[in-house]
Design a protein around this motif. Structure first.
Motif, PDB file in Angstrom:
ATOM      1  N   SER A  23      15.453  17.869   5.472  1.00 49.96           N
ATOM      2  CA  SER A  23      15.480  18.800   6.604  1.00 49.96           C
ATOM      3  C   SER A  23      16.557  19.855   6.416  1.00 49.96           C
ATOM      4  CB  SER A  23      15.728  18.039   7.905  1.00 49.96           C
ATOM      5  OG  SER A  23      14.762  17.045   8.073  1.00 49.96           O
ATOM      6  N   LEU A  26      15.451  22.373   3.943  1.00 49.29           N
ATOM      7  CA  LEU A  26      14.481  23.316   4.515  1.00 49.29           C
ATOM      8  C   LEU A  26      15.190  24.386   5.351  1.00 49.29           C
ATOM      9  CD1 LEU A  26      11.648  20.840   5.535  1.00 49.29           C
ATOM     10  CD2 LEU A  26      11.424  22.730   3.929  1.00 49.29           C
ATOM     11  N   ALA A  30      15.321  28.415   4.728  1.00 53.61           N
ATOM     12  CA  ALA A  30      14.991  29.434   5.730  1.00 53.61           C
ATOM     13  C   ALA A  30      16.108  30.467   5.831  1.00 53.61           C
ATOM     14  CB  ALA A  30      14.759  28.769   7.082  1.00 53.61           C
ATOM     15  N   ARG A  45       4.956  37.878   9.866  1.00 54.65           N
ATOM     16  CA  ARG A  45       5.143  37.888  11.327  1.00 54.65           C
ATOM     17  C   ARG A  45       3.854  38.189  12.104  1.00 54.65           C
ATOM     18  NH1 ARG A  45       9.325  41.144  11.529  1.00 54.65           N
ATOM     19  NH2 ARG A  45      10.796  39.495  11.018  1.00 54.65           N
ATOM     20  N   ILE A  48       1.696  35.019  12.202  1.00 53.82           N
ATOM     21  CA  ILE A  48       2.187  33.808  12.881  1.00 53.82           C
ATOM     22  C   ILE A  48       2.547  34.067  14.344  1.00 53.82           C
ATOM     23  CG2 ILE A  48       3.851  31.893  12.779  1.00 53.82           C
ATOM     24  CD1 ILE A  48       2.188  31.895  10.310  1.00 53.82           C
TER      25      ILE A  48
ATOM     26  N   ARG B   4      21.482   7.510  17.797  1.00 58.37           N
ATOM     27  CA  ARG B   4      21.081   8.053  16.506  1.00 58.37           C
ATOM     28  C   ARG B   4      20.394   9.403  16.675  1.00 58.37           C
ATOM     29  NH1 ARG B   4      20.972   4.256  12.440  1.00 58.37           N
ATOM     30  NH2 ARG B   4      21.137   2.115  13.133  1.00 58.37           N
ATOM     31  N   ASP B   6      17.619  11.462  14.706  1.00 62.15           N
ATOM     32  CA  ASP B   6      16.608  11.272  13.670  1.00 62.15           C
ATOM     33  C   ASP B   6      15.860  12.598  13.495  1.00 62.15           C
ATOM     34  OD1 ASP B   6      14.829  10.300  11.907  1.00 62.15           O
ATOM     35  OD2 ASP B   6      13.884   8.853  13.251  1.00 62.15           O
ATOM     36  N   VAL B   7      16.154  13.290  12.407  1.00 60.56           N
ATOM     37  CA  VAL B   7      15.555  14.611  12.184  1.00 60.56           C
ATOM     38  C   VAL B   7      14.418  14.492  11.178  1.00 60.56           C
ATOM     39  CG1 VAL B   7      16.006  16.987  11.514  1.00 60.56           C
ATOM     40  CG2 VAL B   7      17.817  15.639  12.552  1.00 60.56           C
ATOM     41  N   GLY B   8      13.246  14.973  11.540  1.00 58.07           N
ATOM     42  CA  GLY B   8      12.092  14.955  10.638  1.00 58.07           C
ATOM     43  C   GLY B   8      11.964  16.282   9.913  1.00 58.07           C
ATOM     44  N   PRO B   9      11.492  16.258   8.660  1.00 57.95           N
ATOM     45  CA  PRO B   9      11.313  17.505   7.919  1.00 57.95           C
ATOM     46  C   PRO B   9      10.345  18.470   8.611  1.00 57.95           C
ATOM     47  CG  PRO B   9      11.143  15.634   6.439  1.00 57.95           C
ATOM     48  CD  PRO B   9      11.190  15.080   7.823  1.00 57.95           C
ATOM     49  N   ALA B  12      12.328  20.526  10.990  1.00 62.25           N
ATOM     50  CA  ALA B  12      13.176  21.483  10.263  1.00 62.25           C
ATOM     51  C   ALA B  12      12.338  22.637   9.726  1.00 62.25           C
ATOM     52  CB  ALA B  12      13.889  20.766   9.119  1.00 62.25           C
ATOM     53  N   ALA B  13      11.124  22.318   9.224  1.00 68.69           N
ATOM     54  CA  ALA B  13      10.256  23.371   8.692  1.00 68.69           C
ATOM     55  C   ALA B  13       9.844  24.327   9.813  1.00 68.69           C
ATOM     56  CB  ALA B  13       9.023  22.741   8.052  1.00 68.69           C
ATOM     57  N   GLY B  16      12.865  26.349  10.864  1.00 70.13           N
ATOM     58  CA  GLY B  16      13.182  27.284   9.788  1.00 70.13           C
ATOM     59  C   GLY B  16      12.249  28.477   9.808  1.00 70.13           C
ATOM     60  N   LEU B  17      10.961  28.200  10.015  1.00 69.41           N
ATOM     61  CA  LEU B  17       9.974  29.289  10.058  1.00 69.41           C
ATOM     62  C   LEU B  17      10.243  30.218  11.239  1.00 69.41           C
ATOM     63  CD1 LEU B  17       7.372  30.283   8.640  1.00 69.41           C
ATOM     64  CD2 LEU B  17       6.082  28.993  10.332  1.00 69.41           C
ATOM     65  N   PHE B  19      13.088  30.651  12.752  1.00 66.22           N
ATOM     66  CA  PHE B  19      14.348  31.346  12.474  1.00 66.22           C
ATOM     67  C   PHE B  19      14.108  32.523  11.520  1.00 66.22           C
ATOM     68  CE2 PHE B  19      18.118  31.677   9.631  1.00 66.22           C
ATOM     69  CZ  PHE B  19      19.012  32.166  10.559  1.00 66.22           C
ATOM     70  N   TYR B  20      13.208  32.301  10.561  1.00 70.27           N
ATOM     71  CA  TYR B  20      12.904  33.333   9.572  1.00 70.27           C
ATOM     72  C   TYR B  20      12.139  34.498  10.210  1.00 70.27           C
ATOM     73  CZ  TYR B  20      11.173  35.294   5.146  1.00 70.27           C
ATOM     74  OH  TYR B  20      10.895  36.118   4.096  1.00 70.27           O
ATOM     75  N   LEU B  21      11.219  34.177  11.113  1.00 69.28           N
ATOM     76  CA  LEU B  21      10.308  35.202  11.617  1.00 69.28           C
ATOM     77  C   LEU B  21      10.806  35.907  12.881  1.00 69.28           C
ATOM     78  CD1 LEU B  21       6.858  33.428  11.159  1.00 69.28           C
ATOM     79  CD2 LEU B  21       7.907  35.152   9.706  1.00 69.28           C
ATOM     80  N   CYS B  22      11.568  35.208  13.707  1.00 66.62           N
ATOM     81  CA  CYS B  22      11.918  35.775  15.017  1.00 66.62           C
ATOM     82  C   CYS B  22      13.295  36.422  14.989  1.00 66.62           C
ATOM     83  CB  CYS B  22      11.907  34.684  16.087  1.00 66.62           C
ATOM     84  SG  CYS B  22      10.306  33.931  16.271  1.00 66.62           S
ATOM     85  N   ARG B  58      10.936  15.981  15.827  1.00 63.82           N
ATOM     86  CA  ARG B  58       9.722  15.924  15.015  1.00 63.82           C
ATOM     87  C   ARG B  58       8.982  17.258  15.091  1.00 63.82           C
ATOM     88  NH1 ARG B  58      11.701  11.983  13.307  1.00 63.82           N
ATOM     89  NH2 ARG B  58      11.007   9.833  13.425  1.00 63.82           N
ATOM     90  N   TRP B 166       0.315  31.025  16.046  1.00 62.33           N
ATOM     91  CA  TRP B 166       1.098  29.894  16.557  1.00 62.33           C
ATOM     92  C   TRP B 166       0.429  29.158  17.721  1.00 62.33           C
ATOM     93  CZ3 TRP B 166       2.829  29.399  21.483  1.00 62.33           C
ATOM     94  CH2 TRP B 166       2.938  30.558  22.249  1.00 62.33           C
TER      95      TRP B 166
END
Lengths: 89, 186
Positions: A23, A26, A30, A45, A48, B4, B6-9, B12-13, B16-17, B19-22, B58, B166
């Protein structure tokens, strides 16, 4: 029995740590893409999260909400704007 | 039990997406709305004395891991997140994007679709008043109706309002997550 439980717990902890590492990788990817390859975001953009018109309409929506317009009416104007855009394009 | 994270990939994906686009302002407002929603749940859990074991992140969103609860407590805890989202509307003059994202998140979470808050609340309310089998069946039927409504809404947003892919992705993910309870209920 107790030893078996501890082993299972340790395995679960290792798996959780592995997923956390993936994670973080990833998130780092980003961040790197945003810093060094922003051009791809401009191409992705519209597919999506919608194109420039959507962004402009959202900006107007937030401004009208900030100016004190009732949220329901502001959303109705936002929707009408986007629908009208669709009809003219 | 230790608390705990518990972070799932998948989560994060997705983040991340986004964060990248907006733009920063939009991403920050979305993140703040999600945190406000989860804090609403957490506050009521603490008030009701329910044990909070951790947080799971998740692809489908965040989920608080709790100790056992009765149906009345589950109902209150499920509704606390959307209530926090509605309370965020009070800040609309100062933080309009945050308020709008909170409203959108509240509307989405109130769909009667398991494991969203609306689905949990509906199931808990039904189980409080009806026999278990009937309650589960009604809850599953409501889930199917919500899936159809979500699919229609997603197509409307994507095609008519040009909101991108989306909404369709979110609707598909929500329907897939909700699938096992349908099987149990029906």
């Amino acid at each position: 029995m107790e030893e078996q439980k501890n082993r299972a717990r340790a395995g679960a902890d290792r798996f959780r740590a592995f997923r956390l590492a993936v994670s973080l990788a990833l998130c780092a990817a980003a961040l790197a893409c945003r810093l060094w390859y922003p051009a791809a975001a401009d191409r992705l953009r519209p597919w999506i999260v919608g194109g420039g018109r959507t962004a402009a309409a959202f900006r107007e929506l937030t401004e009208s909400v900030q100016d004190g317009e009732p949220v329901g009416r502001a959303i109705e104007v936002f929707r009408a704007e986007l629908t009208a855009d669709g009809e003219t394009s | 039990m230790a608390r705990r994270l518990d972070v799932g990939p998948g989560w994060a994906a997705m983040m991340g997406l986004l964060f990248y686009l907006c733009p920063d302002r939009v991403f920050g407002a979305f993140l703040a709305a999600a945190v406000c929603h989860e804090l609403g749940h957490a506050a009521v859990l603490v008030l009701l004395g329910v044990r909070l074991d951790g947080l799971r992140l998740r692809l489908g969103g965040a989920e608080l891991v709790t100790g056992p609860m009765d149906y009345r407590r589950e109902l209150l805890c499920a509704l606390a997140g959307p209530a926090a989202g509605l309370a965020a509307l009070l800040a609309r003059r100062r933080f309009p994007a945050f308020a709008l994202f909170s409203l959108a998140l509240t509307a989405y979470n109130l769909l009667p679709l398991w494991p969203l808050d609306g689905g949990r609340a509906l199931r808990a309310a039904l189980l409080l008043t009806l026999p278990e089998q009937t309650a589960r069946r009604i809850s599953a039927l409501a889930g199917i109706a919500a899936c159809l409504a979500l699919a229609a809404g997603a197509l409307y947003l994507s095609i008519r309002l040009h909101a991108g892919l989306w909404p369709v992705l979110l609707a598909a993910l929500s329907c897939l997550r909700a699938a096992p309870p349908w099987k149990n209920g029906l």
